[in-house]
Scaffold this active site. Structure first.
Site, PDB file in Angstrom:
ATOM      1  N   ARG B  95      29.073  27.313  21.842  1.00 27.71           N
ATOM      2  CA  ARG B  95      29.847  27.817  22.967  1.00 27.71           C
ATOM      3  C   ARG B  95      29.179  29.053  23.552  1.00 27.71           C
ATOM      4  NH1 ARG B  95      36.124  28.806  22.057  1.00 27.71           N
ATOM      5  NH2 ARG B  95      35.322  30.593  20.881  1.00 27.71           N
ATOM      6  N   LYS B 197      33.013  32.286  27.685  1.00 33.66           N
ATOM      7  CA  LYS B 197      33.689  33.409  27.017  1.00 33.66           C
ATOM      8  C   LYS B 197      32.963  34.680  27.441  1.00 33.66           C
ATOM      9  CE  LYS B 197      35.966  34.255  22.574  1.00 33.66           C
ATOM     10  NZ  LYS B 197      37.377  34.210  22.981  1.00 33.66           N
TER      11      LYS B 197
HETATM   12  C1  LIG Z   1      41.263  32.793  26.751  1.00 32.93           C
HETATM   13  C2  LIG Z   1      41.196  32.137  25.413  1.00 32.93           C
HETATM   14  N1  LIG Z   1      41.609  30.875  25.297  1.00 32.93           N
HETATM   15  C3  LIG Z   1      41.556  30.227  24.119  1.00 32.93           C
HETATM   16  C4  LIG Z   1      41.069  30.832  22.977  1.00 32.93           C
HETATM   17  C5  LIG Z   1      41.012  30.068  21.696  1.00 32.93           C
HETATM   18  O1  LIG Z   1      39.693  29.750  21.336  1.00 32.93           O
HETATM   19  P1  LIG Z   1      39.280  29.554  19.824  1.00 32.93           P
HETATM   20  O2  LIG Z   1      40.180  28.513  19.266  1.00 32.93           O
HETATM   21  O3  LIG Z   1      37.855  29.095  19.852  1.00 32.93           O
HETATM   22  O4  LIG Z   1      39.441  30.870  19.143  1.00 32.93           O
HETATM   23  C6  LIG Z   1      40.603  32.148  23.061  1.00 32.93           C
HETATM   24  C7  LIG Z   1      39.983  32.863  21.948  1.00 32.93           C
HETATM   25  O5  LIG Z   1      40.358  33.152  20.928  1.00 32.93           O
HETATM   26  C8  LIG Z   1      40.689  32.826  24.303  1.00 32.93           C
HETATM   27  O6  LIG Z   1      40.292  34.088  24.416  1.00 32.93           O
END
Ligand SMILES: Cc1ncc(COP(=O)(O)O)c(C=O)c1O
Ligand SMILES: Cc1ncc(COP(=O)(O)O)c(C=O)c1O
Lengths: 359, 359
Positions: B95, B197
């Site tokens: 990612r 991200k």
């Molecule tokens: C905006 C957002 N959506 C979803 C997630 C969930 O992603 P992950 O399951 O990879 O932690 C995150 C991070 O934690 C996030 O910052």
């Protein structure tokens, strides 16, 4: 100024850079910078003028992790009669105030912003190149320097200002540029932060910018994110279309940066007797207007170029040119009038010019 | 590891923090960090493990001015049999690679990313709390550290990783939270950087986040930016709606972060025999589904909470509760199964768990 802690002794001042032609943009940094800190406990502390140097940040600080940052771009000009001038600095202060509020940051009081810019320009004034078209480019920046890994506004801010000496934008002549109309990637959307001058908007713009450059265009022309239809602005300029004696520019919908040059052109053009319309304008209308020769000129407005004549637009693989890809008359008139105000040569009828000091 | 220049002598290692209950999130930083530099001339240089300390940035660097930054969030867990485990680290590496490409950054090779995380976790392993629910939260960050004031990708990058010891998310019990459905402000839009991200997405989210908190809700639930109609994700979690034995979650349209926990829940739920639908789901459908009791459970997924039971949604001033605002059965089942895999208690049927070391 009572918001400053220390002054730099005069004998520490370096001589300024002399080679105007190789100045470019953002290449030559001056000696000094201004910094001022805000904490929850103490509020704004006294500002400091100090040597330009790297700053120290916690890797977990909010500016690094969550890009809580806003900035401004403005210029200082050398006038023939030996003064150092700023152009509408209070409008930059106001815009940064609004940007800060949108990003949940403690805003810098507008008068402190302007005074700090003036103090720094004064101490760095030997760097101000004297040829017309050259200037000092001033970059006030507000950053969330505290740590808040849990996605919250920073508990600490740093307001810093630094300066680069910049060459004339049109050093090789006042020529047209062409723009690449991006119809998939977007810069901003209504409800987002497009009308704030915050770093994230520029990070988001890099990919389309590179694509435009690879295709041989100087900047992207963005469309709205909802319908990919209405023209918003260029990479670092607002955009105007000239229909005979009428100027049309996209209205501020919330996703467009409210450019100070844009506002100046609107006021100046109206004063000169041109009709000015701020409204939604679709890319299809523009392409048709260019083909039908109803659009006679196009130009971008921004602090860097002031006014950049736009010759062609590339949309879906086809490039169309307005006014035979030559610099238009109204474009040139507005450019000259605006630059003359900025350099203190024409009367400052709008009260836009601030004198900082004399050289 | 041959990509590292120096090791920290073992006797420099501090003892770990003992007070699990007051750990919180992002409060307790470990001793060390990892940094690795990329330049146009030399490519990736050797990485370095060093004391956690502030970093030095040019105020004009691209990460500060134009927010060219991407990051990851992942955890290390202590297993009962004394191992230190990572959960799907290669997916975080992937990612971050994609995020970096979207932001025109030099991506970190995936194997280097994972090895660097492992080396840092090893050297900081004494900080890993041993109670179930606690963990090390690992924050790999890639930043544009070079200067390019003219809005271009940075000519230099720094990849750094730091770690905080974090307490159990549900230290006061596995309870529901309620979300505030934001119908004006938006986080991201198709064509933008919502699926990367990158810091700018979080800066843009602060205002709505504060509003939600002031209204007494734990996070925002975002709607799509084009129609303010389709549910996207929560502030730092993806979202699931349970209709009896069926799970529905918004499909990845390009503006939603593709959560690794989301993907894990989709796979785990399917394996457990639940039907899973990834599709557009409007807020009106959800509100109606809750009122009609068709939606029996709701939960968010993310690295911080793993699975957070969601009780209520506040939309246009009205708060509706699913499953009587109690933690749902399927929510709890998925939480337990997933956490047991993460902590090495259940069989790792999907090959998600990586052993770093033993304590
Ligand atoms: C905006 C957002 N959506 C979803 C997630 C969930 O992603 P992950 O399951 O990879 O932690 C995150 C991070 O934690 C996030 O910052
Ligand atoms: C995205 C964008 N639009 C427009 C402008 C023009 O604004 P101003 O005229 O205030 O320089 C700028 C900045 O220069 C910009 O970065």
């Amino acid at each position: 100024m009572d918001f400053l802690t220390k002054k730099i002794p005069d004998n520490e001042l370096k001589l300024m850079y002399k080679d105007y032609d190789s100045l470019g943009f953002g290449m030559i940094y001056t000696d000094y910078m201004f910094t001022m800190k805000w904490t929850k406990e103490k509020g704004w502390e006294k500002g400091e003028l100090k040597k330009y140097e790297p700053m120290s940040f916690d890797p977990a600080s909010v500016v690094i992790q969550y890009s809580q940052e806003v900035f401004e771009g403005m210029k200082a000009y050398y006038s023939e009669d030996g003064r150092v001038l700023l152009f509408r600095p209070f409008d930059n202060a106001k815009r940064m105030y609004k940007s800060a509020e949108r990003l949940c940051m403690t805003p810098v009081p507008e008068d402190v912003f302007v005074e700090a810019v003036k103090e720094l320009v004064k101490i760095d004034k030997r760097w101000l190149p004297k040829e017309k078209g050259t200037s000092l480019y001033i970059r006030p920046t507000l950053m969330g320097t505290g740590v808040a890994l849990g996605v919250h506004p920073s508990p600490e801010y740093n307001f810093c200002i630094f300066i680069t000496a910049v060459g004339a934008y049109f050093s090789s002549g006042f020529n047209t540029v062409s723009l690449y109309v991006e119809d998939k990637l977007v810069r901003a959307v209504v409800g987002g932060v497009g009308d704030a001058k915050t770093g994230g908007n520029y990070a988001a713009s890099l990919l389309a910018g590179l694509k435009a450059e690879k295709e041989g265009f100087s900047q992207v022309l963005w469309l709205d994110a909802k319908e990919n239809k209405y023209i918003e602005e260029a990479g670092s300029m607002n955009i105007f279309f000239v229909y005979g004696n009428k100027l049309v520019t996209p209205k501020l919908t919330g996703s467009i940066l409210p450019g100070i040059t844009r506002d100046s052109v609107i006021k100046l053009a109206a004063h000169l007797g041109y009709e000015v319309e701020e409204r939604n304008i679709s890319i299809d209308e523009v392409v048709k207007g260019i083909k039908d020769k109803e659009i006679t000129e196009m130009f971008g407005t921004g602090t860097a170029a002031v006014i950049a004549p736009v010759g062609g637009l590339c949309y879906k693989g086809e490039t169309v040119y307005a006014g035979d890809n030559k610099v238009g008359k109204i474009t040139e008139e507005l450019y000259n009038k605006l630059v003359n105000i900025q350099y203190g040569e024409d009367e400052d009828i709008f009260g836009w010019v601030e004198t900082v000091d004399t050289i």
